[in-house]
Design an enzyme around this catalytic site. Structure first.
Site, short mmCIF file in Angstrom:
data_model
loop_
_atom_site.label_atom_id
_atom_site.label_comp_id
_atom_site.label_asym_id
_atom_site.label_seq_id
_atom_site.Cartn_x
_atom_site.Cartn_y
_atom_site.Cartn_z
N ARG A 120 0.83 -1.21 0.00
CA ARG A 120 0.00 0.00 0.00
C ARG A 120 0.87 1.27 0.00
NH1 ARG A 120 -0.35 4.59 2.66
NH2 ARG A 120 0.02 3.52 4.63
N ASP A 121 1.63 1.51 1.06
CA ASP A 121 2.41 2.75 1.15
C ASP A 121 3.51 2.74 0.10
OD1 ASP A 121 3.13 5.23 2.17
OD2 ASP A 121 3.37 4.55 4.23
N HIS B 231 4.86 4.58 12.91
CA HIS B 231 4.96 4.51 11.44
C HIS B 231 6.02 5.53 11.01
CE1 HIS B 231 2.90 4.05 7.37
NE2 HIS B 231 3.52 5.21 7.20
N HIS C 249 8.88 7.01 8.41
CA HIS C 249 9.53 7.07 7.11
C HIS C 249 11.01 7.37 7.37
CE1 HIS C 249 6.06 7.05 4.17
NE2 HIS C 249 5.47 6.98 5.35
N CYS D 176 4.38 9.24 0.23
CA CYS D 176 2.99 9.65 0.06
C CYS D 176 2.98 10.70 -1.03
CB CYS D 176 2.42 10.22 1.37
SG CYS D 176 0.77 10.89 1.17
N ASN E 117 9.76 4.38 3.26
CA ASN E 117 9.37 3.96 4.61
C ASN E 117 10.56 3.24 5.24
OD1 ASN E 117 6.64 4.11 3.21
ND2 ASN E 117 6.03 3.58 5.29
#
Ligand code: HMG
Ligand code: MG
Length: 306
Positions: free
Chosen positions: A16-17, A208, A210, A241, A250
């Protein structure tokens, strides 16, 4: 090592990311194979795709097909992002069992990312969460820009607390605190998580990070020292993003796992198999990894990811 947890849950966000940030659109069959390889690595949670507007993220427009194609491992959860009621209805139709709603601690990023205000996003999520819970679907929440905003700069920790509390109040089970643009340092991890942990149990929070400025692993150590046991990461270090300029990379799952394995912190995840999944998807993308572990692994084996 007694100040660290004995076990960490790795929440994988590569499909996803990672893939939302790629210029090219990966064919559905390759996404399915990538998720299946990650499943075989023993990851407990793999964020598989997003049911967002295909106009916003065309890279993940095939979300229902990805969910229909993947092999569901008995010990793996497959959460997906949903931004609104429309996304939630699509996720229910696709048989999803876990979703994540997402907002931020700064107004400008929220506007760029989901075209609304923080307050309105939280109001919108009330019906999204209600629909999820009525269908027995668990809901995670994200608070982006918790350590800094690409448009506004400094974000005060009380703003992060306010949004986190609001998400918990509407019924999300866990809130992931996002360093969307990778600006945080361990001192800031202590300020932000230290404040949250005064009123929120560690088990309801995730980190989370990065790795834009190389501080993600140090930040994980700081978060673990505070008792955080769920860490988000992305295989190969893919990610970013599209609405956060410069949010490349990430924290790589391989780099996280190498450190945790070396510290004898249990995860149940097989590092070599994660590397295999990353090499597969990097080959599809024609890219070299940002993961330091994977760079060394590929060099040692005389391989090429791309
Ligand atoms: P909008 O344009 O304000 O809203 O978008 P809208 O309701 O007018 O929708 C626009 C069009 O999209 C309409 O189509 C809708 O039907 C359609 P049209 O009538 O023009 O043909 N639409 C949808 N289609 C399918 N599924 C849906 C959906 N919703 C609307 N769910 C909206 C608002 C929130 C929808 C949009 O801005 C959006 O989807 N944003 C998502 C952005 C995104 O995915 N960003 C990346 C994820 S967040 C992140 O990466 C951070 C994180 O990793 C943590 C961290 O690092 O901090 C989680
Ligand atoms: Mg992210």
């Amino acid at each position: 090592m007694s100040q660290y947890p004995e076990r960490i849950t790795i929440y994988e966000v590569g499909p996803r990311d990672g893939l939302q940030n790629e210029k090219s659109i990966v064919p559905t069959a390759d996404k399915v194979r990538y998720v299946d390889l990650l499943t075989s690595a023993g990851l407990p949670a793999i964020e598989a795709t997003s049911f967002v507007s295909p106009k916003a993220i065309p890279q993940l427009a095939d979300a229902p097909h990805v969910m229909a194609g993947i092999s569901h491992g008995a010990n793996t959860r497959y959460p997906v992002l949903v931004p609104n009621d429309r996304g939630m209805v699509r996720a229910v139709e696709a048989g999803v069992r876990e979703v994540a709603v997402f907002t931020a601690a700064s107004e400008s990023f929220t506007k760029a990312n989901i075209n609304t205000t923080i307050r309105q996003s939280l109001d919108n999520f009330e019906s999204v969460v209600a629909l999820a819970l009525a269908n027995g679907i668990a809901v995670r929440g994200y608070v982006s820009t918790a350590f800094g905003c690409p448009y506004e700069g400094y974000v005060a920790p009380p703003s992060v607390l306010e949004v986190t509390r609001a998400l918990l109040d509407i019924g999300v089970s866990e809130v992931s605190i996002g360093d969307t643009i990778g600006v945080g340092t361990p001192a800031e991890v202590e300020s932000v998580f230290g404040l949250l942990l005064k009123s929120i149990p560690a088990g309801r929070l995730a980190a989370h990070f990065h790795d834009t400025r190389g501080t993600a692993l140090a930040n994980v150590l700081a978060a673990m020292q505070l008792g955080i046991t769920t860490i988000d990461s992305s295989s190969g270090g893919l990610g970013g993003c599209p609405y956060a300029p410069g949010a490349a990379g990430n924290l790589a799952t391989e780099d996280l796992l190498y450190m945790l394995d070396g510290m004898n912190i249990e995860t149940g995840v097989d590092l070599a198999k994660v590397a295999e999944a990353s090499i597969y998807i990097l080959g599809v993308l024609g890219k070299q990894p940002t993961s330091k572990y994977l760079q060394a692994y590929i060099t040692k084996k005389g391989m090429s990811a791309a």
